[in-house]
Design a protein around this motif. Structure first.
Motif, PDB file in Angstrom:
ATOM      1  N   GLY A 150       9.092   0.503 -11.879  1.00 13.84           N
ATOM      2  CA  GLY A 150      10.281  -0.301 -11.708  1.00 13.84           C
ATOM      3  C   GLY A 150      10.387  -0.788 -10.279  1.00 13.84           C
ATOM      4  N   GLY A 151       9.254  -1.141  -9.673  1.00 14.96           N
ATOM      5  CA  GLY A 151       9.221  -1.437  -8.247  1.00 14.96           C
ATOM      6  C   GLY A 151       9.411  -2.895  -7.899  1.00 14.96           C
ATOM      7  N   THR A 152      10.089  -3.662  -8.756  1.00 13.88           N
ATOM      8  CA  THR A 152      10.250  -5.092  -8.488  1.00 13.88           C
ATOM      9  C   THR A 152      11.680  -5.464  -8.079  1.00 13.88           C
ATOM     10  OG1 THR A 152      10.645  -5.504 -10.852  1.00 13.88           O
ATOM     11  CG2 THR A 152       8.378  -5.699 -10.063  1.00 13.88           C
ATOM     12  N   GLY A 153      12.565  -4.490  -7.961  1.00 12.62           N
ATOM     13  CA  GLY A 153      13.937  -4.763  -7.542  1.00 12.62           C
ATOM     14  C   GLY A 153      14.084  -4.706  -6.029  1.00 12.62           C
ATOM     15  N   PHE A 154      15.323  -4.696  -5.574  1.00 14.16           N
ATOM     16  CA  PHE A 154      15.625  -4.721  -4.141  1.00 14.16           C
ATOM     17  C   PHE A 154      14.981  -3.554  -3.401  1.00 14.16           C
ATOM     18  CE2 PHE A 154      18.913  -3.675  -0.772  1.00 14.16           C
ATOM     19  CZ  PHE A 154      18.475  -4.642   0.118  1.00 14.16           C
ATOM     20  N   ILE A 155      15.167  -2.330  -3.915  1.00 16.57           N
ATOM     21  CA  ILE A 155      14.594  -1.154  -3.257  1.00 16.57           C
ATOM     22  C   ILE A 155      13.081  -1.152  -3.410  1.00 16.57           C
ATOM     23  CG2 ILE A 155      14.562   1.366  -3.178  1.00 16.57           C
ATOM     24  CD1 ILE A 155      17.393   1.361  -4.285  1.00 16.57           C
ATOM     25  N   GLY A 156      12.603  -1.464  -4.605  1.00 13.97           N
ATOM     26  CA  GLY A 156      11.176  -1.422  -4.867  1.00 13.97           C
ATOM     27  C   GLY A 156      10.377  -2.381  -4.003  1.00 13.97           C
ATOM     28  N   ARG A 157      10.875  -3.605  -3.821  1.00 17.08           N
ATOM     29  CA  ARG A 157      10.174  -4.574  -2.983  1.00 17.08           C
ATOM     30  C   ARG A 157      10.106  -4.102  -1.531  1.00 17.08           C
ATOM     31  NH1 ARG A 157      13.565  -8.069  -5.812  1.00 17.08           N
ATOM     32  NH2 ARG A 157      14.786  -8.461  -3.905  1.00 17.08           N
ATOM     33  N   PHE A 158      11.203  -3.509  -1.077  1.00 17.23           N
ATOM     34  CA  PHE A 158      11.238  -2.972   0.285  1.00 17.23           C
ATOM     35  C   PHE A 158      10.215  -1.848   0.450  1.00 17.23           C
ATOM     36  CE2 PHE A 158      12.820   0.424   3.058  1.00 17.23           C
ATOM     37  CZ  PHE A 158      12.921  -0.238   4.275  1.00 17.23           C
ATOM     38  N   LEU A 159      10.185  -0.917  -0.512  1.00 16.72           N
ATOM     39  CA  LEU A 159       9.253   0.206  -0.413  1.00 16.72           C
ATOM     40  C   LEU A 159       7.803  -0.260  -0.512  1.00 16.72           C
ATOM     41  CD1 LEU A 159      11.041   2.958  -2.549  1.00 16.72           C
ATOM     42  CD2 LEU A 159      10.987   2.725  -0.049  1.00 16.72           C
ATOM     43  N   GLU A 160       7.538  -1.223  -1.382  1.00 19.18           N
ATOM     44  CA  GLU A 160       6.172  -1.746  -1.488  1.00 19.18           C
ATOM     45  C   GLU A 160       5.705  -2.286  -0.137  1.00 19.18           C
ATOM     46  OE1 GLU A 160       3.567  -5.063  -3.968  1.00 19.18           O
ATOM     47  OE2 GLU A 160       5.758  -5.238  -3.887  1.00 19.18           O
ATOM     48  N   LYS A 161       6.554  -3.062   0.514  1.00 15.61           N
ATOM     49  CA  LYS A 161       6.193  -3.643   1.807  1.00 15.61           C
ATOM     50  C   LYS A 161       5.960  -2.562   2.858  1.00 15.61           C
ATOM     51  CE  LYS A 161       7.957  -6.980   5.241  1.00 15.61           C
ATOM     52  NZ  LYS A 161       8.048  -6.058   6.398  1.00 15.61           N
ATOM     53  N   ARG A 162       6.863  -1.601   2.923  1.00 15.23           N
ATOM     54  CA  ARG A 162       6.757  -0.589   3.975  1.00 15.23           C
ATOM     55  C   ARG A 162       5.581   0.356   3.734  1.00 15.23           C
ATOM     56  NH1 ARG A 162      10.987   0.079   7.391  1.00 15.23           N
ATOM     57  NH2 ARG A 162       9.438   1.358   8.465  1.00 15.23           N
ATOM     58  N   PHE A 163       5.346   0.763   2.507  1.00 13.61           N
ATOM     59  CA  PHE A 163       4.203   1.641   2.239  1.00 13.61           C
ATOM     60  C   PHE A 163       2.886   0.907   2.472  1.00 13.61           C
ATOM     61  CE2 PHE A 163       7.102   4.534  -0.144  1.00 13.61           C
ATOM     62  CZ  PHE A 163       6.723   5.718   0.489  1.00 13.61           C
ATOM     63  N   SER A 164       2.833  -0.374   2.133  1.00 14.57           N
ATOM     64  CA  SER A 164       1.622  -1.152   2.405  1.00 14.57           C
ATOM     65  C   SER A 164       1.361  -1.222   3.899  1.00 14.57           C
ATOM     66  CB  SER A 164       1.755  -2.565   1.825  1.00 14.57           C
ATOM     67  OG  SER A 164       1.851  -2.535   0.407  1.00 14.57           O
ATOM     68  N   GLU A 165       2.425  -1.402   4.697  1.00 14.50           N
ATOM     69  CA  GLU A 165       2.284  -1.444   6.152  1.00 14.50           C
ATOM     70  C   GLU A 165       1.792  -0.111   6.707  1.00 14.50           C
ATOM     71  OE1 GLU A 165       5.865  -4.703   7.026  1.00 14.50           O
ATOM     72  OE2 GLU A 165       6.216  -2.558   7.302  1.00 14.50           O
ATOM     73  N   MET A 166       2.096   0.967   6.006  1.00 15.93           N
ATOM     74  CA  MET A 166       1.674   2.300   6.442  1.00 15.93           C
ATOM     75  C   MET A 166       0.260   2.643   5.999  1.00 15.93           C
ATOM     76  SD  MET A 166       5.223   4.291   5.584  1.00 15.93           S
ATOM     77  CE  MET A 166       4.492   5.894   5.785  1.00 15.93           C
ATOM     78  N   GLY A 167      -0.399   1.716   5.296  1.00 14.75           N
ATOM     79  CA  GLY A 167      -1.775   1.941   4.894  1.00 14.75           C
ATOM     80  C   GLY A 167      -1.954   2.533   3.518  1.00 14.75           C
ATOM     81  N   TYR A 168      -0.881   2.620   2.753  1.00 14.98           N
ATOM     82  CA  TYR A 168      -0.976   3.136   1.391  1.00 14.98           C
ATOM     83  C   TYR A 168      -1.490   2.067   0.433  1.00 14.98           C
ATOM     84  CZ  TYR A 168       1.641   7.534   2.045  1.00 14.98           C
ATOM     85  OH  TYR A 168       2.041   8.785   2.406  1.00 14.98           O
TER      86      TYR A 168
END
Length: 312
Positions: free
Chosen positions: A17-35
């Motif tokens: 369910g990662g396409t909402g407001f929180i999910g989009r934010f977490l996707e961006k931040r985890f990607s920036e962290m190298g995940y």
């Protein structure tokens, strides 16, 4: 212990369910962290909820599973929407639990969304994990069923944490859009009595709490995911007007809110229920909020563009 932030290249996190407001934010931040970030949703390009084998494969060797799936409660509570709100939470949680059980190397941590609205309407005292009183009604029933589904799986290799999330504030979306529009159009006064408590959390602290729980392998169970400084609705609107440099704001009486809710197809519970929630377990465990007060949060949100950068 402070917020986590360690770069963990090669690690994988799964957002359902990662396409909402929180999910989009977490996707961006985890990607920036190298995940490596894998998303389970009904949208094309992601792992489909209909693909059980694909879900299991995504979960294999993942460090974390973060489940945010569920139909938005920003709708009218008719019978059809009620069924979908409940089903979209419990069934997806059960599907994920079965997939985790089927993994050879399951995620070490499963964080599942819950909601701070599980507690009763409270204007007399704050609700903590241990001393909070569970409320009644549809929203509470959904929250209880959601947590029951989550904790029904005896997972020996996967630690579980349910986050009872308060109203999430952040730049670029969420509830800040309608709130700022009200202030902008002169309706930034108290809503209803104005005495109802407003429990909130900055979206950056959602990430901070997730990283904190990732690093604290001794912690599991239920956590109130809310700022330690809730305020009244009246104070919320006053601080929002101040942050936006708007001097006056007309109040919105209950009858006006009821009429407006029908027009925009939502429910007044989202505004009128008094949520007075304190993150006792997180604070006792040593988590330090990046945005503990509303003034700090609004200063960041109002002066930050949707992309996450401060306006000059």
């Amino acid at each position: 212990m402070q917020r986590g932030g360690v770069d963990r290249c090669g690690k994988k996190v799964v957002l359902s369910g990662g396409t909402g407001f929180i999910g989009r934010f977490l996707e961006k931040r985890f990607s920036e962290m190298g995940y490596e970030v894998r998303i389970i949703s009904r949208q094309e390009g992601h792992v489909s909820w209909n693909d059980r084998d694909g879900i299991i494969q995504a979960l294999e060797n993942a460090e974390m599973l973060i489940n945010l799936a569920g139909k938005s409660v920003d709708c009218r509570y008719n019978d059809r929407n009620k069924r979908e709100i409940l089903r979209s939470r419990t069934e997806t949680t059960e599907m994920l639990g079965e997939a985790v059980q089927a993994c050879r190397n399951p995620p070490s941590l499963w964080i599942n969304s819950s909601t701070a609205t599980i507690y009763r309407h409270a204007e007399d005292r704050p609700m903590t994990e241990d001393a909070g009183e569970i409320g009644s009604g549809f929203s509470v029933n959904v929250a209880e069923a959601w947590e029951k589904a989550f904790f029904s799986f005896p997972l020996k290799e996967t630690r579980q944490a349910a986050l009872r999330i308060a109203i999430v504030l952040g730049p670029g979306g969420g509830v800040m859009t309608p709130f700022t529009n009200l202030v902008r159009f002169g309706l930034g006064g108290p809503q209803g009595p104005g005495t109802q408590m407003f429990s909130w959390i900055h979206i950056e602290d959602i990430l901070g709490i997730i990283l904190f729980l990732r690093d604290r392998e001794d912690l599991s169970g239920v956590f109130n995911c809310s700022s330690p400084h809730p305020i009244t609705n009246r104070e919320l609107m006053r601080q929002l007007r101040k942050a936006m440099n708007v001097r006056m704001g007309l109040p919105s009486p209950r009858w006006m809110l009821e009429m407006g809710a029908i027009m925009i197809q939502t429910e007044t519970e989202l505004i009128l229920k008094s949520r007075w929630v304190i993150p006792e377990r997180l604070e006792q465990s040593g988590y330090r909020f990046q945005y503990g007060t509303l003034e700090q949060a609004l200063d960041h949100i109002i002066h930050t563009k949707a992309g996450g950068t401060r306006r000059s």
